[in-house]
Scaffold this active site. Structure first.
Site, PDB file in Angstrom:
ATOM      1  N   GLU A 152      68.248  50.094  53.285  1.00 51.14           N
ATOM      2  CA  GLU A 152      67.313  48.966  53.339  1.00 51.14           C
ATOM      3  C   GLU A 152      67.819  47.871  54.276  1.00 51.14           C
ATOM      4  OE1 GLU A 152      65.582  45.511  50.307  1.00 51.14           O
ATOM      5  OE2 GLU A 152      67.406  46.618  49.811  1.00 51.14           O
TER       6      GLU A 152
ATOM      7  N   LYS B 152      57.094  47.126  51.018  1.00 53.08           N
ATOM      8  CA  LYS B 152      57.511  46.930  49.628  1.00 53.08           C
ATOM      9  C   LYS B 152      56.431  46.189  48.839  1.00 53.08           C
ATOM     10  CE  LYS B 152      61.501  45.343  46.932  1.00 53.08           C
ATOM     11  NZ  LYS B 152      62.808  44.640  46.997  1.00 53.08           N
TER      12      LYS B 152
ATOM     13  N   CYS C 147      64.799  49.109  47.206  1.00 57.17           N
ATOM     14  CA  CYS C 147      65.665  48.328  46.331  1.00 57.17           C
ATOM     15  C   CYS C 147      65.265  48.482  44.867  1.00 57.17           C
ATOM     16  CB  CYS C 147      65.656  46.862  46.774  1.00 57.17           C
ATOM     17  SG  CYS C 147      66.914  45.847  45.979  1.00 57.17           S
TER      18      CYS C 147
END
Length: 535
Positions: free
Chosen positions: A290, A355, A410
């Site tokens: 990430e 995300k 994440c």
């Protein structure tokens, strides 16, 4: 033990709060990386006795509930401080700007989360009876509060009690039936049952429920032993993965002055020879973690060309990388997204995933607090003007040569039942993350364990690339095919395990949890009515 039980039941004032806090602290030892399951019993057993003592809190009708809520708050505060202390490491990455706020992160968040356990204890006390059913009252109350903690205010289901069972390969298989929240109900009921062995009123009460708890634990282990194949999982043909873990310090990773050095490190490491003699030329898919770059990759043709030069014809690179939309008329900059981007051997970006579930205060400032926070000169941790924007929908990521991918970035991977998009079922969970914020602490171990459990719940393999670790390939039964330890620079070459059939959990986890709670609640209500009618 009888003396300890008596002291817990009779404790008053500050002694009760210290007892509650210490019991909560003990429970954190059941979480990763320790995984000491008896610690949760050492935590929940005195919780039963403390709630017993709450019944003697005063003459007011609501006094027992208030007392139980306060016990629950101190218990939760101890549990979350001991389990989440590692959050303080993020405040020291840029210590000159954030170190002053470290106590608010280390103590403030646990203090807020403890209100959920306070509610759970109070709900349990509302259904409390001085018999064996009080173990199930606690399991019911805390299960409700844990579900709320995972959903209210964007949710934060970190270190859910079910993770005490969700680390052992055999015990975690029950998550394929009931999911994480169902696992939590079972963990609480099992680990609270020893209280009855000490303070049960009759011999039958002292042994029946604890005996059933042991039998249930053995049955779960037997189910896991039966479910996990004796042979390694088959792999997808013509897919050869290479995961790169650069182990970059967080303060260096986001410094634009390091951009060239960072790119050289990524390329050199990705092109290096692996422990089995494999090279980048052998990989069909190279995966980077990430937020890999301190710049916008999609606006940097030179870096894209370097990536293209790394790749063999037909292979692709999958990487975390912030991206920005084109600005709207009248705007200086567009919206920023924390994204995964797919790049081919020509340096062309083939697709991306944005995300959905952002980290409050880490990736954005909640709008309701934005004006106040900026007025005192604060910002989110990530250096993005205005913070990231969330994607409005979760969708499959199409990657050449791979089956349909459910992408997560994440901590999106910690949310049970919320990592797969609507529609056709994917065959792979991809998780890229940057746990470099938290250094060599327990946090990255907890993050990996929770992500790993998603594979068991969904029956899907997981491929995970992390900046500092833990990077891994996990099969659909939660078995770790291979991994790179925390705090190590390296590459991982592996094949992709095939997906298993859809689990009961992936289809009906919410229904199974609801059924368990409804049955428990109805049983407790009937027990209360029977007791009232007998008085």
């Amino acid at each position: 033990m009888i003396l300890v039980a008596d002291r817990a039941i009779l404790a008053r004032g500050w002694r009760r709060w210290i007892f509650s806090f210490a019991a909560g602290v003990a429970g954190a030892l059941a979480m990763p990386p320790f995984g000491f399951l008896p610690a949760l019993a050492l935590s929940l057993t005195p919780a039963v006795w403390l709630i017993d003592g709450a019944g003697k809190a005063g003459p007011s009708r609501w006094a027992p509930l208030k007392s139980a809520a306060l016990i629950g708050w101190f218990w939760g505060f101890g549990y979350f401080v001991a389990g989440l202390w590692w959050l303080g490491a993020a405040f020291l990455v840029e210590a000159d700007q954030f170190a002053w706020a470290l106590p608010f992160g280390v103590l403030g968040l646990p203090a807020l989360l403890a209100f959920f356990t306070a509610f759970g204890f109070a709900l349990a006390r509302l259904l409390w009876l001085p018999d064996a059913s009080r173990v199930f009252a606690l399991a019911f109350g805390l299960s409700i509060s844990e579900w709320l903690r995972g959903h209210v205010f964007t949710g934060f289901p970190w270190n859910n009690p079910g993770m005490a069972l969700g680390q052992n390969l055999w015990l975690m298989q029950s998550a394929s039936l009931v999911g994480l929240y169902g696992l939590s109900f079972l963990a609480i009921a099992i680990c609270a049952s020893p209280a009855l062995a000490i303070t049960g009123r009759t011999a039958r009460e002292r042994w029946t429920v604890p005996g059933l708890a042991v039998a249930l634990l053995l049955a779960m282990a037997a189910f896991g032993f039966w479910r996990v194949p004796s042979e390694p999982t088959a792999t997808v043909e013509n897919v050869r993965l290479r995961i790169m873990q650069p182990n970059l310090p967080q303060d260096a990773k986001f410094n634009p002055r390091n951009r060239d050095a960072i790119m050289r490190r990524y390329l050199t490491l990705s092109a290096s020879t692996g422990r089995d003699g494999q090279t980048a030329a052998d990989a069909t898919h190279i995966i980077w973690p990430e937020s890999a770059f301190p710049f916008l990759l999609h606006r940097d043709p030179a870096s894209l060309a370097q990536i293209g030069g790394l790749l063999e014809p037909g292979s692709v690179l999958i990487t975390g990388a912030a991206r920005m939309d084109e600005p709207l008329p009248g705007e200086a900059v567009g919206k920023f997204y924390n994204a995964i981007q797919v790049i081919d051997d020509r340096g062309t970006i083939l697709g991306h995933y944005d995300k959905v579930h952002l980290v409050p205060f880490g990736e954005y400032v909640p709008k309701v607090l934005d004006t106040l926070i900026r007025a005192v000169g604060l910002r989110q941790f990530v250096h993005i003007p205005g913070g990231f924007e969330p994607s409005q929908e979760r969708r499959l990521l199409s990657i050449p040569g791979l089956p349909p991918v459910a992408a997560t970035i994440c901590y999106e991977a910690i949310f049970p039942g919320d990592i797969l998009p609507e529609g056709p079922r994917p065959d792979l969970i991809l998780n890229v993350t940057n746990d470099g914020w938290f250094g060599q602490t327990t946090g990255p171990y907890q993050h990996f364990a929770q992500a790993r459990l998603r594979s068991v719940e969904e029956g899907l393999p997981m491929v995970r690339a992390a900046n500092t670790g833990i990077s891994a390939v996990v099969d659909p039964y939660g078995r770790i095919v291979d991994s790179i330890p925390l705090g190590v620079e390296g590459i991982l070459d592996a094949k992709l395990p095939v997906a298993a059939k859809a689990n009961l959990s992936s289809k009906t986890s919410r229904f199974s949890l609801t059924a368990m709670l409804v049955i428990c609640l109805m049983t407790l209500i009937v027990r209360r009515k029977q007791r009232v009618s007998s008085i």
